[in-house]
Design a protein around this motif. Structure first.
Motif, PDB file in Angstrom:
ATOM      1  N   SER A 192      47.024 -20.676 -29.278  1.00 39.86           N
ATOM      2  CA  SER A 192      47.622 -19.348 -29.119  1.00 39.86           C
ATOM      3  C   SER A 192      48.429 -19.292 -27.831  1.00 39.86           C
ATOM      4  CB  SER A 192      46.524 -18.280 -29.086  1.00 39.86           C
ATOM      5  OG  SER A 192      47.076 -16.985 -28.955  1.00 39.86           O
ATOM      6  N   GLY A 193      49.517 -18.555 -27.876  1.00 33.95           N
ATOM      7  CA  GLY A 193      50.331 -18.328 -26.690  1.00 33.95           C
ATOM      8  C   GLY A 193      50.611 -16.848 -26.503  1.00 33.95           C
ATOM      9  N   SER A 194      50.616 -16.403 -25.254  1.00 31.18           N
ATOM     10  CA  SER A 194      50.874 -14.993 -24.953  1.00 31.18           C
ATOM     11  C   SER A 194      51.798 -14.894 -23.749  1.00 31.18           C
ATOM     12  CB  SER A 194      49.570 -14.243 -24.640  1.00 31.18           C
ATOM     13  OG  SER A 194      48.689 -14.237 -25.735  1.00 31.18           O
ATOM     14  N   THR A 195      52.557 -13.817 -23.706  1.00 31.66           N
ATOM     15  CA  THR A 195      53.352 -13.514 -22.525  1.00 31.66           C
ATOM     16  C   THR A 195      53.342 -12.022 -22.285  1.00 31.66           C
ATOM     17  OG1 THR A 195      55.473 -13.922 -21.412  1.00 31.66           O
ATOM     18  CG2 THR A 195      55.567 -13.246 -23.725  1.00 31.66           C
ATOM     19  N   ILE A 196      53.375 -11.633 -21.017  1.00 36.92           N
ATOM     20  CA  ILE A 196      53.416 -10.224 -20.638  1.00 36.92           C
ATOM     21  C   ILE A 196      54.701  -9.981 -19.860  1.00 36.92           C
ATOM     22  CG2 ILE A 196      52.341  -8.401 -19.261  1.00 36.92           C
ATOM     23  CD1 ILE A 196      49.653  -9.684 -19.824  1.00 36.92           C
ATOM     24  N   VAL A 197      55.447  -8.979 -20.275  1.00 33.80           N
ATOM     25  CA  VAL A 197      56.683  -8.605 -19.584  1.00 33.80           C
ATOM     26  C   VAL A 197      56.564  -7.151 -19.137  1.00 33.80           C
ATOM     27  CG1 VAL A 197      58.063 -10.223 -20.931  1.00 33.80           C
ATOM     28  CG2 VAL A 197      57.821  -7.868 -21.729  1.00 33.80           C
ATOM     29  N   THR A 206      55.081  -1.041 -16.879  1.00 37.19           N
ATOM     30  CA  THR A 206      54.629  -0.811 -18.249  1.00 37.19           C
ATOM     31  C   THR A 206      54.582  -2.169 -18.936  1.00 37.19           C
ATOM     32  OG1 THR A 206      55.615   1.399 -18.330  1.00 37.19           O
ATOM     33  CG2 THR A 206      55.088   0.345 -20.434  1.00 37.19           C
ATOM     34  N   PRO A 207      53.401  -2.791 -19.013  1.00 33.26           N
ATOM     35  CA  PRO A 207      53.328  -4.140 -19.557  1.00 33.26           C
ATOM     36  C   PRO A 207      53.403  -4.164 -21.085  1.00 33.26           C
ATOM     37  CG  PRO A 207      51.142  -3.367 -18.965  1.00 33.26           C
ATOM     38  CD  PRO A 207      52.103  -2.303 -18.522  1.00 33.26           C
ATOM     39  N   LEU A 208      54.161  -5.127 -21.597  1.00 38.74           N
ATOM     40  CA  LEU A 208      54.247  -5.418 -23.026  1.00 38.74           C
ATOM     41  C   LEU A 208      53.721  -6.824 -23.228  1.00 38.74           C
ATOM     42  CD1 LEU A 208      55.376  -4.762 -25.937  1.00 38.74           C
ATOM     43  CD2 LEU A 208      57.431  -5.998 -25.199  1.00 38.74           C
ATOM     44  N   MET A 209      52.728  -6.981 -24.095  1.00 37.64           N
ATOM     45  CA  MET A 209      52.129  -8.289 -24.343  1.00 37.64           C
ATOM     46  C   MET A 209      52.462  -8.745 -25.754  1.00 37.64           C
ATOM     47  SD  MET A 209      48.115  -9.370 -23.975  1.00 37.64           S
ATOM     48  CE  MET A 209      47.506 -10.994 -24.452  1.00 37.64           C
ATOM     49  N   LEU A 210      52.975  -9.968 -25.857  1.00 38.74           N
ATOM     50  CA  LEU A 210      53.306 -10.585 -27.138  1.00 38.74           C
ATOM     51  C   LEU A 210      52.422 -11.811 -27.321  1.00 38.74           C
ATOM     52  CD1 LEU A 210      57.197 -10.465 -26.825  1.00 38.74           C
ATOM     53  CD2 LEU A 210      55.737  -8.826 -28.030  1.00 38.74           C
ATOM     54  N   THR A 211      51.799 -11.937 -28.488  1.00 36.50           N
ATOM     55  CA  THR A 211      50.901 -13.051 -28.772  1.00 36.50           C
ATOM     56  C   THR A 211      51.229 -13.632 -30.140  1.00 36.50           C
ATOM     57  OG1 THR A 211      49.076 -12.200 -27.424  1.00 36.50           O
ATOM     58  CG2 THR A 211      48.497 -13.719 -29.184  1.00 36.50           C
ATOM     59  N   ALA A 212      51.184 -14.951 -30.250  1.00 34.43           N
ATOM     60  CA  ALA A 212      51.350 -15.625 -31.534  1.00 34.43           C
ATOM     61  C   ALA A 212      50.533 -16.900 -31.520  1.00 34.43           C
ATOM     62  CB  ALA A 212      52.817 -15.928 -31.810  1.00 34.43           C
ATOM     63  N   GLY A 213      49.993 -17.285 -32.686  1.00 37.85           N
ATOM     64  CA  GLY A 213      49.193 -18.496 -32.746  1.00 37.85           C
ATOM     65  C   GLY A 213      48.918 -18.925 -34.164  1.00 37.85           C
TER      66      GLY A 213
END
Length: 294
Positions: A192-197, A206-213
């Motif tokens: 799994s990989g995630s990033t917060i922008v 205002t954090p946005l978190m995207l995750t995919a795996g």
């Protein structure tokens, strides 16, 4: 992880004390598995101030506005494994409660719990965490802790793709060691990989978190491999929300931090939100994250 439900005849429902979940998808029967619950519980224990963006990484405009008097918004992706993990020396305790243990189940509420520990430094080298799940807490169903499992993953903190952001990558095994009815559930090897922008890099945080795996045992009652993905947003210090796809169902959750001085969260969630599997169910979860314990 979102809740532990009966799958393949195992007697598990859900008592959430977080959260995101550590959980992966709802299965073909519309039931969420033990591992989905545990995955979501771990996800709930990933505060922004730990393996995500720290206070010192926030934009200068945030600090100049005096926003550090309260913790920054936290964020997670409900119901799926993320690319982040528990900081070294930390731990969490969590539980879940649901109104339905299985699709069309009329047996009422039951509960489950989990405890996890973090090791290493994912920024300097790699981190690891270990989660122990108790997926049977109702003595009337045959005994406390008669079903359970142990789950592990390693993860690496990576640079963010925007200022004030952070990314992470994890690999692990869910349901690695198991006892009781958990033996009927396949091991799930996942990546799994995630990033917060930061959606407001010039005026706030205002954090946005995207995750995919991808996992080897995600959908169809944890029999078949499938991809998963999710998006979460931290609106304020107290409130966050996310929507996730877990292989064969949609999940949604609203996170609430009742005590800003403590790393605790309550999540109100729904599994099979679109009722695609005729298995919509309501979930309440809770977790408590503890830093610098060892």
């Amino acid at each position: 992880m979102a809740t532990v439900f009966k799958s393949r005849g195992s007697r598990t429902a859900a008592l959430f004390l977080l959260l995101a979940m550590p959980a992966s998808a709802v299965q073909a029967q519309g039931a969420m598995s033990e591992q989905e619950f545990l995955d979501y519980l771990r996800s709930l224990s990933e505060p922004v101030s730990s393996d995500t963006a720290s206070f010192s990484e926030l934009p200068g405009s945030v600090q100049s506005l005096g926003m550090l008097s309260a913790p920054p918004p936290s964020v997670s992706t409900f119901g799926i494994n993320s690319g982040f993990g528990l900081p070294g020396g930390s731990a969490f305790v969590a539980g879940a409660l649901t109104d339905s243990g299985e699709r069309n189940d009329e047996n009422g509420v039951d509960g489950s719990g989990a405890i996890g520990f973090g090791f290493g430094d994912s920024g300097q080298s790699v981190g690891a965490d270990l989660t122990i799940g108790i997926v049977s807490t109702n003595p009337s169903d045959g005994g406390f802790a008669e079903d359970g499992n142990v789950n592990a993953r390693i993860f690496k903190k990576l640079p963010g793709i925007t200022s004030g952001g952070v990314s992470g990558m994890s690999v692990g095994v869910a349901n690695g060691l198991r006892w009781g009815n958990s033996k009927d559930i396949d091991r799930n090897y996942f990546i799994s990989g995630s990033t917060i922008v930061n959606l407001r890099s010039d005026s706030g945080y205002t954090p946005l978190m995207l995750t995919a795996g991808y996992g080897t045992a995600v959908k169809n009652i944890e029999r078949d491999p499938a991809a998963f993905a999710g998006v979460g947003v931290g609106f304020t210090s107290r409130f966050s929300a996310s929507v996730s796809w877990g292989g064969d169902e949609w999940m949604a959750g609203l996170g609430i931090r009742p005590f800003l001085g403590h790393n605790a969260q309550i999540t109100l969630g729904v599994g099979d939100a679109t009722n695609r599997l005729d298995g919509r169910r309501w979930i309440i979860t809770g977790s408590w994250f503890l830093e610098d314990l060892f």
